[in-house]
Scaffold this motif. Structure first.
Motif, PDB file in Angstrom:
ATOM      1  N   GLN A 432       8.680  -5.626  -1.664  1.00 32.79           N
ATOM      2  CA  GLN A 432       7.512  -5.741  -2.526  1.00 32.79           C
ATOM      3  C   GLN A 432       7.902  -5.828  -3.991  1.00 32.79           C
ATOM      4  OE1 GLN A 432       4.309  -6.018  -1.139  1.00 32.79           O
ATOM      5  NE2 GLN A 432       3.993  -6.781  -3.219  1.00 32.79           N
ATOM      6  N   GLN A 433       8.936  -5.109  -4.380  1.00 33.31           N
ATOM      7  CA  GLN A 433       9.400  -5.175  -5.764  1.00 33.31           C
ATOM      8  C   GLN A 433       9.837  -6.590  -6.121  1.00 33.31           C
ATOM      9  OE1 GLN A 433      12.463  -2.206  -6.186  1.00 33.31           O
ATOM     10  NE2 GLN A 433      11.055  -0.475  -5.931  1.00 33.31           N
ATOM     11  N   ASP A 436       6.736  -8.784  -6.341  1.00 35.10           N
ATOM     12  CA  ASP A 436       6.046  -8.593  -7.617  1.00 35.10           C
ATOM     13  C   ASP A 436       6.752  -9.360  -8.732  1.00 35.10           C
ATOM     14  OD1 ASP A 436       4.233  -6.968  -6.336  1.00 35.10           O
ATOM     15  OD2 ASP A 436       5.256  -5.094  -6.874  1.00 35.10           O
ATOM     16  N   GLN A 437       8.082  -9.349  -8.700  1.00 38.98           N
ATOM     17  CA  GLN A 437       8.832 -10.132  -9.686  1.00 38.98           C
ATOM     18  C   GLN A 437       8.554 -11.622  -9.506  1.00 38.98           C
ATOM     19  OE1 GLN A 437      12.832  -8.354  -8.775  1.00 38.98           O
ATOM     20  NE2 GLN A 437      12.998  -8.255 -11.004  1.00 38.98           N
ATOM     21  N   LYS A 439       5.907 -13.022  -8.237  1.00 34.94           N
ATOM     22  CA  LYS A 439       4.549 -13.371  -8.669  1.00 34.94           C
ATOM     23  C   LYS A 439       4.493 -13.564 -10.180  1.00 34.94           C
ATOM     24  CE  LYS A 439       2.553  -9.959  -6.407  1.00 34.94           C
ATOM     25  NZ  LYS A 439       1.501  -9.029  -5.922  1.00 34.94           N
ATOM     26  N   GLN A 440       5.294 -12.781 -10.891  1.00 36.04           N
ATOM     27  CA  GLN A 440       5.337 -12.922 -12.338  1.00 36.04           C
ATOM     28  C   GLN A 440       6.071 -14.191 -12.762  1.00 36.04           C
ATOM     29  OE1 GLN A 440       3.669 -10.885 -14.369  1.00 36.04           O
ATOM     30  NE2 GLN A 440       2.963  -9.736 -12.574  1.00 36.04           N
ATOM     31  N   GLU A 498       1.438 -10.677  -1.177  1.00 32.47           N
ATOM     32  CA  GLU A 498       0.820  -9.375  -1.373  1.00 32.47           C
ATOM     33  C   GLU A 498       1.446  -8.296  -0.495  1.00 32.47           C
ATOM     34  OE1 GLU A 498      -1.233  -8.794  -3.766  1.00 32.47           O
ATOM     35  OE2 GLU A 498      -1.272 -10.895  -4.368  1.00 32.47           O
ATOM     36  N   SER A 500       4.442  -7.060   1.988  1.00 29.22           N
ATOM     37  CA  SER A 500       5.843  -7.376   2.258  1.00 29.22           C
ATOM     38  C   SER A 500       6.118  -7.596   3.733  1.00 29.22           C
ATOM     39  CB  SER A 500       6.734  -6.250   1.732  1.00 29.22           C
ATOM     40  OG  SER A 500       6.364  -5.002   2.319  1.00 29.22           O
TER      41      SER A 500
END
Length: 744
Positions: A432-433, A436-437, A439-440, A498, A500
């Motif tokens: 997930q980390q 999230d990266q 997605k950015q 969204e 993982s």
């Protein structure tokens, strides 16, 4: 001579005109065909640069060209005046051009695409992409990775279902043990109390005690009356002044004796009352016990009934796990090392479930025996008390012994499960980390083009979803409706980042989907390559050739000048009504594909300490966590237009793929020709302003002409009815009509 010459003359006259008519028919056919070809030669140059052909003139102009060419090819119109063997002239109001099909038709549109792309170099590259995957031996690895993920997911679901059933069964067993302990303590005190009361009551009955109480009460009343009479005598003697000391002393002694008797009788009365209270209390306790024990027995039996299906379900699931592992063990010889994780999956023995079932049944059976004793006993003598205590002890001891033994087993099982769950959660958090990266790092569409301008362009393409009126219909819906298709938008392909666990499993499914697509959808590569050749995409203009120079585009359409910058191919694949949705979907799916590749690489060399944990899904998640970090690095290169090596561990030879190559793959994975072609038509109209519904690709021309009959028109009129003539006699001329069709 006249009889001989006249028939010969008529025969020759008819033969000459008949021959002229047949020549005229051929000339009329040729003129119509030439006219139709001339009209179709006026193709639209704006569409021609797209490799598409549609009529580039309006209907009146097309009919004018048709009429001029038709007349120019008739012998009577070439050199007017003088002698002509055929004086063929066009018939008035006979020329007509009828459009039949347009570029809005998917059948016609696809046919022109195939004609354009079959000789283009990009299709060779597209074919080379799929061939590379086969030649490098990725197909077996992809299939094995997909199979591992599916089997790990299926097995994990079975393990979770089994644990759920066992947790429920153990919860019921804990409740049964707790109830049994409570009942044991409660009835242990109750039996002791009943035994004590029984000892105090002895052989007395309530009626007997009541009779004794009545007798004592009567005696107390009699004594009380006697004492009162004595007191009255003393009072009378005192009043008369004739008190005799001896008489008084005698009365006082009698009174004292009566009071002593009264105290003794009062004590007897209290004892009898206590005995009566004990009898009533004993009777109430016996009655209550006989009601409470069956009710408690029903509670235990209900818990057993609830436990039985859970144990049965857990046993059935355990058997499925055993069968699945047995099948996989038999095939593990040629599998990757990650398959060793299946060997450590715990399979419970049948005695585990048998002990559960027999323990629950034993507890309820022993409690039923206790219930039977309680029901049969009315007087808790020492013998009956001992029997009741033994029965009360028996069911509790059975529950306590099984609980003590099983508690260690269940604690170990749940502890191991919790450890695996915690490890899986840790791996999911790592994934997930990275997500999230990622997605950015998708990138904002405003970098590619102006978002406000994009919104208006997408409104033209997709219409206004908030307005149901016909005026809100976009180009895409128009071309869907033109082909009698559902005008609904969207490709129903949505990739997000969204969750993982879902991303990891879905990524592995892509490998198997690609294997099938590359093998079965090869014919659609023509259409797909048209989409990537004629339209732009995110990294268009960023990709470099082997010399490090930007790759040049040889397309006449020049995709870099199109209205939607850097997003057309993504729109073709996903069909959403915004740049952000299409670009992010492409990024997410590309990330998922790279995640699948990197996860598969990690599965080939899994972490040794995880192979014996007993959770293949944990092995997969750990591989996915490792792969996600590498996939993120890959994506940073891909969106810059750089090529990334497919895999050094999976492929037998090094191959590199670019962002565009992955779009090729996604076009294969989401093959939907009808929606794809409607979107391409919509984009073409957006870029050219040409309504493809009006772009004719198939025309039918109709025209008629006539020639003058030289000899006997009446005789030719007679022949008209035979069907041999091929024209219609009107006065001294014969009219003939022809039809010709032509298509790009």
């Amino acid at each position: 001579m006249i009889l001989i010459i006249v028939p010969i003359f008529f025969f020759q006259a008819v033969l000459i005109d008949f021959a002229r008519i047949k020549l005229a028919e051929r000339e009329n056919d040729a003129a119509v065909q030439a006219a139709v070809r001339s009209v179709m030669s006026a193709f639209d140059p704006d569409l021609q640069v797209w490799g598409l052909y549609g009529l580039g003139v309006e209907q009146p102009q097309a009919e004018q060209i048709f009429s001029e060419v038709f007349q120019g090819n008739l012998s009577g119109s070439v050199t007017p005046g003088g002698f002509h063997y055929l004086d063929q002239l066009p018939a008035e109001d006979s020329q007509r051009m009828t459009p039949v099909y347009s570029l809005a038709s998917h059948v016609i549109f696809e046919k022109q695409i195939l004609e354009d792309m079959k000789i283009k170099a990009p299709i060779e590259f597209a074919l080379e992409i799929t061939d590379k995957f086969k030649k490098t031996g990725t197909a077996p690895a992809f299939q094995q990775g997909t199979q591992f993920s599916k089997e790990a997911e299926e097995l994990e679901q079975l393990l979770e279902d089994r644990d759920e059933a066992l947790d429920q069964a153990w919860s019921l067993m804990e409740e049964m043990h707790a109830n049994a302990t409570t009942y044991h303590t409660y009835y242990q005190g109750r039996i002791t109390e009943l035994n004590s009361l029984a000892d105090q009551i002895g052989i007395h009955t309530a009626d007997e005690v009541r009779s004794e109480l009545t007798n004592v009460q009567n005696q107390l009343k009699s004594i009380s009356d006697s004492i009162r009479n004595l007191d009255m005598s003393l009072a009378a003697m005192a009043a008369a002044g004739a008190a005799d000391w001896r008489s008084v002393q005698s009365i006082m002694e009698s009174r004292s004796n009566l009071q002593g008797q009264m105290r003794a009788l009062s004590e007897q009365q209290a004892a009898w009352k206590q005995l009566l209270d004990n009898i009533v209390k004993y009777a109430a306790l016996v009655a209550a016990t006989k009601l409470e024990v069956p009710a408690n027995g029903n509670v235990l039996r209900q818990l057993q009934q609830q436990m039985e299906p859970e144990i049965k379900r857990a046993k059935e699931i355990n058997a499925r796990i055993r069968d699945k592992l047995g099948t996989m063990t038999g095939q593990a010889g040629d599998k990757a090392e990650s398959y060793k994780s299946f060997q450590s999956v715990a399979v419970l023995g049948d005695d585990y479930f048998y002990n559960y079932q027999t323990a629950a049944a034993s507890i309820t059976a022993l409690f039923s025996a206790f219930e039977g004793i309680v029901d049969s006993v009315y007087l808790y003598t020492q013998e009956h008390t001992d029997r009741a205590n033994q029965a009360n002890e028996a069911y509790w001891r059975a529950a306590d012994e099984f609980y003590a033994k099983q508690h260690a087993v269940e604690t170990a099982r749940m502890q191991k499960r919790d450890e695996i769950t915690a490890s899986k959660r840790e791996q999911k958090n790592k994934i997930q980390q990275v997500l999230d990266q990622a997605k950015q790092s998708i990138g904002a569409c405003t970098i590619l083009s102006q978002s406000s301008a994009d919104a208006e362009l997408y409104r033209k393409l997709q219409g206004d979803s908030g307005d149901p009126s016909a005026a809100s219909t976009g180009y895409f819906q128009k071309y869907r409706q033109a082909n009698a298709q559902d005008p609904g938008t969207g490709n129903e392909v949505a990739y997000d980042m969204e969750k993982s666990d879902k991303v990891s499993l879905k990524a592995m499914d892509m490998l198997d989907a690609f294997n099938h697509a590359a093998a079965e959808l090869r014919d659609e590569l023509y259409v797909n390559e048209f989409a990537l050749s004629k339209f732009n995409y995110r990294t268009y203009g960023l990709e470099k050739d082997e010399s490090g120079q930007p790759k040049a585009s040889h397309e006449l359409t020049n995709p870099s000048t199109h209205s939607l910058q850097g997003q057309e191919a993504e729109y073709l694949i996903y069909g959403f009504s915004s740049c952000g949705a299409n670009i992010s979907s492409a990024y997410a799916e590309m990330f998922s594909f790279r995640l699948a590749i990197r996860t598969l690489e990690a599965l080939l060399d899994p972490k040794k300490e995880l192979l014996n944990v007993g959770s293949p899904l944990l092995v997969l998640l750990a591989a996915a966590a490792e792969g996600a970090a590498k996939a993120f690095i890959d994506m940073n290169q891909l969106v810059k237009g750089e090529a990334v090596e497919l895999s050094s561990k999976i492929a037998s030879s090094a191959i590199k793929l670019t962002y565009k190559d992955y779009l090729r793959i996604f076009l294969l994975l989401h093959s939907n020709d009808t929606k794809l072609m409607a979107r391409m038509q919509a984009l073409i109209e957006l870029n050219t302003g040409k309504d493809l519904v009006q772009e004719t690709t198939y025309m039918q021309g109709n025209a008629a002409s006539s020639i003058r009959l030289w000899f006997v028109p009446q005789l030719m009129k007679v022949m008209e009815g035979t069907g041999l003539l091929g024209c219609t006699v009107e006065h001294n001329r014969c009219r003939m009509a022809s039809t010709a069709v032509w298509a790009y």
